[in-house]
Design an enzyme around this catalytic site. Structure first.
Site, PDB file in Angstrom:
ATOM      1  N   LEU A 105      -9.137 -23.235  19.631  1.00  0.00           N
ATOM      2  CA  LEU A 105      -9.362 -24.048  20.819  1.00  0.00           C
ATOM      3  C   LEU A 105      -8.114 -24.901  21.010  1.00  0.00           C
ATOM      4  O   LEU A 105      -7.514 -25.364  20.035  1.00  0.00           O
ATOM      5  CB  LEU A 105     -10.583 -24.959  20.642  1.00  0.00           C
ATOM      6  CG  LEU A 105     -11.962 -24.289  20.594  1.00  0.00           C
ATOM      7  CD1 LEU A 105     -13.042 -25.326  20.318  1.00  0.00           C
ATOM      8  CD2 LEU A 105     -12.260 -23.544  21.888  1.00  0.00           C
ATOM      9  N   ASP A 106      -7.730 -25.118  22.264  1.00  0.00           N
ATOM     10  CA  ASP A 106      -6.566 -25.947  22.535  1.00  0.00           C
ATOM     11  C   ASP A 106      -6.758 -27.347  21.956  1.00  0.00           C
ATOM     12  O   ASP A 106      -7.888 -27.800  21.734  1.00  0.00           O
ATOM     13  CB  ASP A 106      -6.327 -26.062  24.041  1.00  0.00           C
ATOM     14  CG  ASP A 106      -5.968 -24.721  24.672  1.00  0.00           C
ATOM     15  OD1 ASP A 106      -5.523 -23.823  23.936  1.00  0.00           O
ATOM     16  OD2 ASP A 106      -6.146 -24.584  25.895  1.00  0.00           O
ATOM     17  N   LYS A 107      -5.674 -28.031  21.750  1.00  0.00           N
ATOM     18  CA  LYS A 107      -5.717 -29.363  21.144  1.00  0.00           C
ATOM     19  C   LYS A 107      -6.625 -30.309  21.914  1.00  0.00           C
ATOM     20  O   LYS A 107      -7.370 -31.093  21.329  1.00  0.00           O
ATOM     21  CB  LYS A 107      -4.292 -29.938  21.063  1.00  0.00           C
ATOM     22  CG  LYS A 107      -4.216 -31.305  20.390  1.00  0.00           C
ATOM     23  CD  LYS A 107      -2.778 -31.789  20.325  1.00  0.00           C
ATOM     24  CE  LYS A 107      -2.706 -33.174  19.701  1.00  0.00           C
ATOM     25  NZ  LYS A 107      -1.316 -33.680  19.621  1.00  0.00           N
ATOM     26  N   HIS A 132      -4.748 -20.227  26.984  1.00  0.00           N
ATOM     27  CA  HIS A 132      -5.109 -21.230  28.008  1.00  0.00           C
ATOM     28  C   HIS A 132      -5.882 -20.603  29.173  1.00  0.00           C
ATOM     29  O   HIS A 132      -5.700 -20.997  30.334  1.00  0.00           O
ATOM     30  CB  HIS A 132      -3.857 -21.909  28.555  1.00  0.00           C
ATOM     31  CG  HIS A 132      -3.138 -22.784  27.574  1.00  0.00           C
ATOM     32  ND1 HIS A 132      -3.779 -23.583  26.646  1.00  0.00           N
ATOM     33  CD2 HIS A 132      -1.807 -22.984  27.379  1.00  0.00           C
ATOM     34  CE1 HIS A 132      -2.881 -24.239  25.928  1.00  0.00           C
ATOM     35  NE2 HIS A 132      -1.681 -23.892  26.336  1.00  0.00           N
TER      36      HIS A 132
END
Length: 239
Positions: free
Chosen positions: A102-104, A190
Site C-alpha cells: 500500500l502506498d505510504k 498508484h
C-alpha cells in the site's frame, strides 16, 4: 523434523545459534534434555521446551494489519518506519513480510505472513484477486465514470486497466467531494489515484477495506494487528 530446524522455524535464531542452545542443554523434548541438534521431533506430538518454556510449533503465521498513513510497506528501512515496526517484540519474526503493498499515504487492510505460496497466489495476475478500496474524491463522480471504469479505463502512459467496479456511496456538492468504493482485479502502480485522475478528479483519502473475500476488521484501530482465524485464512485461500 530435526530439532535445530524446529527451533529455527520458530525464530529462536539461525541454525547455528539454535545448535548452540541445544549444545548448552537448554532444550528438552518430552521432559528429557536433548544435546543433539539432529534429534528428530514430531512437531505435532512432541513437547519441546527452551529454558523451561514450552514452544508450540507453528509453520505459518497470518496477520491482518490496519495500516496507518506515513508507514511504508516494507520489511526494513534505514530512514522510515515500516509496517513490521508496528509489531511487538513477542510477535515479530524475521521471516514475516507484507503481501503486496500500500502506498505510504494509504491506509487499511494489509496481510502480513511468512507463507510465500499464499502470497504468490494472492498477487498472481492470473488469479485476479479482488481488492476493494474506500476513496474520498475531490470532484463529483458520475454514472459516466461508473461506465468508463466498467469498460476498462485508459490511464496515463497509455495503460489500459482491467474492467473494474465503481460504487458511489455519497455525493457532497457543497464540498465538491464524493465518497466511493472501487473494486479492482489488478495492482498497477498508484492505480486508484491514476484512475481517478484520468477521470478528471483527485484522490483525497484512500483506504483498502477488502482483499479477496477477507474484509478489514472494523474494530481494528489504525496501526493495530491481529492473527487471522482459521476461517479467515481459508477465505484468503478461496476455500
Amino acid at each position: 523434523m530435526r530439532l535445530d530446524k524446529y527451533l529455527a522455524d520458530m525464530d529462536f535464531g539461525s541454525r547455528k545459534e539454535v545448535k548452540q542452545l541445544i549444545k548448552n542443554k537448554r532444550v528438552t523434548v518430552n521432559e528429557k534434555v536433548i544435546a543433539s541438534d539432529k534429534f528428530q521431533v514430531n512437531e505435532h506430538k512432541d513437547q519441546v521446551t527452551l529454558d523451561g518454556e514450552e514452544i508450540v510449533y507453528q509453520k505459518y503465521f497470518y496477520y491482518m494489519l490496519n495500516k496507518p498513513a506515513e508507514v511504508i510497506t516494507a520489511t526494513i528501512d534505514d530512514f522510515e518506519a515500516t509496517v513490521l515496526d508496528l509489531f511487538s517484540d513477542q510477535d515479530f519474526r524475521s521471516d514475516l513480510f507484507p503481501v503486496g503493498r500500500l502506498d505510504k499515504d494509504t491506509e487499511g487492510l494489509l496481510i502480513i505472513t511468512n507463507d510465500g505460496a499464499l502470497s504468490h497466489r494472492l498477487l498472481s495476475p492470473k488469479r485476479h484477486v479482488e481488492k476493494e478500496y474506500l476513496v474520498r474524491v475531490q470532484g463529483i463522480m458520475t454514472t459516466v465514470d461508473i461506465e468508463n471504469i466498467a469498460k476498462g479505463l485508459k490511464i496515463d502512459k497509455g495503460e489500459i486497466c482491467l474492467p473494474a467496479k465503481l460504487i458511489i456511496d455519497q455525493i457532497d456538492e457543497q464540498k465538491n467531494e464524493s465518497i466511493v468504493r472501487l473494486v479492482l482485479h489488478e495492482g498497477k502502480f498508484h492505480q486508484v489515484k491514476r484512475m481517478v485522475y484520468a477521470l478528471g478528479k483527485e484522490v483525497i483519502y484512500l483506504k483498502r477495506i477488502r482483499m479477496g473475500a477477507l474484509a478489514l476488521d472494523e474494530h481494528l484501530e489504525l496501526g493495530d494487528y491481529r492473527q487471522l482465524t482459521e476461517e479467515e485464512v481459508k477465505l484468503l485461500e478461496g476455500k
